[in-house]
Design a protein around this motif. Structure first.
Motif: not given
Length: 66
Positions: A22-30, A32-33
């Motif tokens: 979850a911690a690594f996914q959040a900045p990536i999603a920020a 992209v989305i």
């Protein structure tokens, strides 16, 4: 002797894995989305981190002497 936490060792490993994902996914999603749905990953990471910290605090408590 130290008391065991409320998480088993397997559950604790999965909690750490969930926190890291979850911690690594959040900045990536920020990046992209365009909307703010990435904040959900941040909230999930914070909740899992709180559970890990509570389990760690319980593990560090000494057991009651009989």
């Amino acid at each position: 002797m130290r008391s065991a936490g409320f998480l088993s060792d397997r559950q604790r490993r999965f909690a750490w894995l969930g926190f890291l994902l979850a911690a690594f996914q959040a900045p990536i999603a920020a990046k992209v989305i365009n909307d703010a749905s990435w904040l959900f990953a941040v909230v999930v990471a914070l909740v899992v981190a709180t559970v890990i910290l509570a389990d760690d605090a319980q593990r560090r408590r000494p057991t009651a002497a009989k």
